[in-house]
Every structure is written in C-alpha cells, then in structure tokens.
Design a protein around this motif. Structure first.
Motif, PDB file in Angstrom:
ATOM      1  N   ALA A  42      -5.716  -0.610  -9.170  1.00  0.00           N
ATOM      2  CA  ALA A  42      -5.439  -0.899 -10.014  1.00  0.00           C
ATOM      3  C   ALA A  42      -4.077  -1.499  -9.717  1.00  0.00           C
ATOM      4  N   VAL A  43      -3.065  -0.851  -9.603  1.00  0.00           N
ATOM      5  CA  VAL A  43      -1.839  -0.988  -8.285  1.00  0.00           C
ATOM      6  C   VAL A  43      -2.203  -2.222  -7.729  1.00  0.00           C
ATOM      7  N   TRP A  44      -2.282  -1.932  -6.199  1.00  0.00           N
ATOM      8  CA  TRP A  44      -2.979  -2.442  -5.430  1.00  0.00           C
ATOM      9  C   TRP A  44      -2.978  -4.014  -4.910  1.00  0.00           C
ATOM     10  N   LEU A  45      -4.024  -3.364  -6.234  1.00  0.00           N
ATOM     11  CA  LEU A  45      -4.988  -5.267  -6.096  1.00  0.00           C
ATOM     12  C   LEU A  45      -3.565  -6.374  -6.976  1.00  0.00           C
ATOM     13  N   PRO A  46      -3.490  -6.917  -7.390  1.00  0.00           N
ATOM     14  CA  PRO A  46      -2.992  -7.653  -7.930  1.00  0.00           C
ATOM     15  C   PRO A  46      -1.386  -7.502  -7.385  1.00  0.00           C
ATOM     16  N   ILE A  47      -0.542  -6.442  -6.694  1.00  0.00           N
ATOM     17  CA  ILE A  47      -0.253  -6.597  -5.183  1.00  0.00           C
ATOM     18  C   ILE A  47      -0.753  -7.529  -3.577  1.00  0.00           C
ATOM     19  N   ALA A  48      -1.468  -7.549  -3.877  1.00  0.00           N
ATOM     20  CA  ALA A  48      -2.533  -7.543  -2.915  1.00  0.00           C
ATOM     21  C   ALA A  48      -2.877  -9.454  -3.420  1.00  0.00           C
ATOM     22  N   ILE A  49      -3.565  -9.663  -4.609  1.00  0.00           N
ATOM     23  CA  ILE A  49      -3.559 -11.411  -5.371  1.00  0.00           C
ATOM     24  C   ILE A  49      -2.199 -12.183  -5.195  1.00  0.00           C
ATOM     25  N   GLY A  60       0.719  -1.239   0.417  1.00  0.00           N
ATOM     26  CA  GLY A  60      -0.307   0.117  -0.427  1.00  0.00           C
ATOM     27  C   GLY A  60       0.627   0.849  -0.159  1.00  0.00           C
ATOM     28  N   LEU A  61       1.856   1.447   0.650  1.00  0.00           N
ATOM     29  CA  LEU A  61       2.686   2.441   0.277  1.00  0.00           C
ATOM     30  C   LEU A  61       3.608   2.170  -0.701  1.00  0.00           C
ATOM     31  N   ILE A  62       3.852   1.703  -0.958  1.00  0.00           N
ATOM     32  CA  ILE A  62       4.518   1.795  -2.574  1.00  0.00           C
ATOM     33  C   ILE A  62       3.922   1.848  -4.009  1.00  0.00           C
ATOM     34  N   SER A  63       2.412   1.686  -3.431  1.00  0.00           N
ATOM     35  CA  SER A  63       1.443   1.700  -4.859  1.00  0.00           C
ATOM     36  C   SER A  63       1.918   3.316  -5.428  1.00  0.00           C
ATOM     37  N   PRO A  64       1.074   4.378  -4.461  1.00  0.00           N
ATOM     38  CA  PRO A  64       1.221   5.673  -4.937  1.00  0.00           C
ATOM     39  C   PRO A  64       2.677   5.906  -5.159  1.00  0.00           C
ATOM     40  N   VAL A  65       3.706   5.269  -4.876  1.00  0.00           N
ATOM     41  CA  VAL A  65       4.914   5.590  -5.631  1.00  0.00           C
ATOM     42  C   VAL A  65       4.838   6.027  -6.406  1.00  0.00           C
ATOM     43  N   LEU A  66       4.694   4.526  -7.221  1.00  0.00           N
ATOM     44  CA  LEU A  66       4.786   3.629  -8.352  1.00  0.00           C
ATOM     45  C   LEU A  66       4.189   4.294  -9.404  1.00  0.00           C
TER      46      LEU A  66
END
Length: 245
Positions: free
Chosen positions: A217-224, A198-204
């Motif tokens: 859209a970035v956080w969900l694949p990471i979570a999966i 979650g911390l890196i998603s906005p940074v990316l």
C-alpha cells in the motif's frame, strides 16, 4: 549543465552492461525468495507454536519449550537504525545471555538492571521474555518468513525487470542510435526510483514493515507517482521545440 545519472550510464557500454547485470541479479533474488524461501517460510514458526513444554530443563538445545527466571544484568537501548536494542539476562546458573529486540516495548523499555523476567527457551535460544503480565519476543523467535520473502520479491523484481529491459534496449539499439533515447533514460530512471522506493517503504512503516499488504500500500503510490514522472519526462523531451519570433 549536469548530465542525469541514467543518461551517463546508458552512454557507457560498460556502465550499461553492469547495470543490466545488477538488474538481472535483483530479479534472480526475487525469484529465489518466492520459490525457495517463501514456501517453507512458516515451518519454524509452526514448529515453535506446536512445541510442547519440556518436562525438565533441557541439557542441550531441544524442540520443546522451557521457561525459567532470569535477572536483568544490563539493558542497552540505541537510537541507531543499524543496531538493535538488547538486554543481558543472567540465569540461576550464572550464565549470561545477550538478547536482541526489534522494538522497545512492551517489556524491554520498562526493564532496569536487577529486575526479574521469565524467559522462554527453544532450541537453545531465548525467544521471549515476560514481566508484569506483558510479553515480548526477541529476534531469535521464529517469524513467518513467507511475508518477508514476498515483500522482498515485490521490492526487487519490478525494478530489476525494468532495469534489465532498459539496458538491453540500449545495447540492442546502440549502433543505430548513438545517444540514449528519452524512453531509455526514463525507463532506467524509473527503475532506480522504484528500487529506492522499495527500500524505504518498509522503513516508513516501522513495526508494520513486515506486513505484505501495508508495504504494498505504501510502495504502489510511490510507483505510480514515479511512473507518471517518467512519462512526463519523455513527453517533454519529445515535444517539438517552440520557435519564438
């Protein structure tokens, strides 16, 4: 062999309690963002967009918008993520203002000392600068805080709930089960992974880091992927040992 950090935490009663409190705090932060900040998060933005032009230069911070010419007396661009790019603007009255920006374009990166820009002033702050047909907002410009609040909740509530649940589970089963089970370890590890993701998603996303749907859209694949890794960990730990004859 080194013991995984989630296992070390869950083996310690103090560590488990502190982690539970941290998870509960994350959930509380998310609830505050959704219930208190997000509903009125666009109030200042709407006020700014509806603000009329001032009939004369305001002597004090005012709700109307005023534009005036500034001379650029300095520009400082930084490569550090912890610092903001800035420009120093001097008005005809000799007052020097320091303005901060989230990005370098389209105006800031083209400015040199001595250039002239048109600044918009609202509530006593320079909210926007314009030069050669381009305009750029400063960090004092009002933003839609609803998106920021919802993004914050997305990044804190899921990991906070999972962290709290894993630690509560461990505390309730502490007497019956001396060592944390693979499920407990996987749940807490997943909670930490979701927090980091979650911390890196906005940074990316860079400039798009305040777009709720793009962050999701970035956080969900990471979570999966992290959930799949946690499930694989539990499956391997619970698999019966193979006896070689």
């Amino acid at each position: 062999m080194a013991v995984p950090p989630p296992t070390r935490i869950l083996r310690s009663a103090v560590g488990t309690v502190l982690t539970l409190l941290f998870g509960a705090t994350l959930v509380l932060i998310g609830v505050i963002l959704v219930t208190w900040i997000a509903p009125g998060g666009a109030r200042d933005l709407h006020a700014y967009e509806a603000a009329p032009r001032c009939p004369a230069a305001p002597a004090a911070p005012a709700e109307c918008r005023w534009t005036q010419e500034f001379t650029v007396s300095g520009v400082r661009l930084t490569r550090s993520r912890s610092e903001s790019d800035r420009a120093f603007l001097t008005g005809a009255d000799g007052v020097r203002r320091e303005t901060f920006y989230d990005s370098r374009g389209p105006v800031l990166d083209a400015l040199d000392e001595g250039d002239r820009v048109t600044g918009t002033i609202w509530r006593g702050f320079v909210t926007e600068i314009a030069a050669e047909g381009d305009s750029q907002k400063t960090q004092d410009a009002p933003a839609d805080m609803r998106a920021r609040g919802l993004i914050g909740a997305l990044l804190t509530v899921p990991c906070g709930l999972l962290m709290t649940a894993a630690c509560a589970w461990r505390l309730l089963r502490r007497r019956a089960v001396p060592d944390p089970t693979p499920g407990m370890v996987a749940a807490l590890g997943l909670a930490f992974a979701l927090f980091a993701g979650g911390l890196i998603s906005p940074v990316l996303l860079g400039k798009n880091g305040e777009n709720l749907w793009m962050v999701a859209a970035v956080w969900l694949p990471i979570a999966i992927l992290m959930a799949a890794a946690a499930r694989l960990y539990v499956t391997r730990k619970r698999a019966p040992e193979t006896v070689t004859i």
